[in-house]
Design a protein around this motif. Structure first.
Motif: not given
Length: 270
Positions: A152-168
């Motif tokens: 769960l933590v790894s999944t949330v971390g990956a989504i958070r990181e990508c939502l922070h990126r302007p290009e996704g």
């Protein structure tokens, strides 16, 4: 909101507009009127996969993400049909919109991860991203090795990181050891094809050995470029795995070009 992936349909992407997965419609732990105090909570851990301290840390990360970017991640864990909040109550509780992604972790499923995502989320994180998330962190092998909490933590971390990126993101960030060794193996295989083609003698319309390399380029470029380089470049900015794959390709090509197994090398024939 759209159902991006369901653990029961692992490997098959389905879309259900404006609804949560049916498997969330389980018995109520509390009526909606008494759950209004939870409206600010982004994480509901009915399966108890995280310790209180890790749960509080995850909750803070989700709250900070929403404050900083406007993107919303909501998480609920459950175990089969054990007592939990219903999908209807979750919709009333969280009021998910097009900038919301909902993670449902059902620890009783063969693949424990399910996702719901709004259209704006899918514009940054396509379905293949969620499919890879499910394959990487929701599979039985990863859960047995690392646990439901780490998944769960790894999944949330990956989504958070990508939502922070302007290009996704099109791919899940990070290169796992299994995936890296696969890219290294295909790079070496591509080098073997290149080296073998380079040592073939001229024949028929082929007037020089290098022309064989061109004729077989679709194969070695596929192995080296598509399977050896692109997965690395798309998931990490580190140069080390990229350099290793290039060295593996070049070493295999040079070794096969010079090996006497298939007869004298082109150099010795000169």
């Amino acid at each position: 909101m759209q159902t991006v992936l369901s653990g029961e349909d692992h490997g098959r992407m389905t879309e259900k507009s404006k609804s949560f997965p049916k498997n969330l419609n389980v018995s109520h732990m509390f009526p909606l009127s008494s759950s209004e105090s939870l409206a600010s909570e982004a994480f509901l851990d009915y399966a108890g996969v995280l310790s209180p301290s890790r749960a509080a840390s995850l909750e803070k990360d989700l709250t900070d993400l929403e404050k900083e970017t406007g993107w919303k991640i909501r998480v609920v864990t459950k175990s089969g049909r054990a007592a939990s909040v219903s999908g209807k109550d979750l919709k009333e509780l969280w009021k998910p919109d097009e900038k919301t992604v909902v993670i449902i972790e059902d620890i009783s499923s063969p693949n424990i991860l399910n996702f719901n995502a709004g259209k704006d989320v899918l514009a940054k994180l396509p379905r293949q991203f969620f499919l890879e998330l499910q394959s990487r962190y929701g599979n039985k092998f990863f859960v047995e090795q690392e646990g439901e909490g780490e998944a769960l933590v790894s999944t949330v971390g990956a989504i958070r990181e990508c939502l922070h990126r302007p290009e996704g993101c099109k791919n899940v960030p990070g290169l796992t050891s299994d995936l890296y060794f696969l890219t290294l193996a295909t790079s070496i295989a591509g080098g073997c094809v290149f080296g073998f083609a380079a040592r073939l003698p001229p024949q028929g319309r082929v007037e020089a050995s290098w022309q064989w390399v061109l004729y077989l380029s679709p194969l070695w470029l596929l192995l080296f470029g598509a399977f050896g380089i692109l997965p690395v470049v798309g998931r990490t900015g580190e140069l080390e795995p990229l350099i290793k794959n290039v060295v593996g390709f070049a070493g295999a090509a040079f070794a096969l070009y010079l090996t006497p197994i298939f007869g004298p090398s082109p150099i010795s024939r000169r």
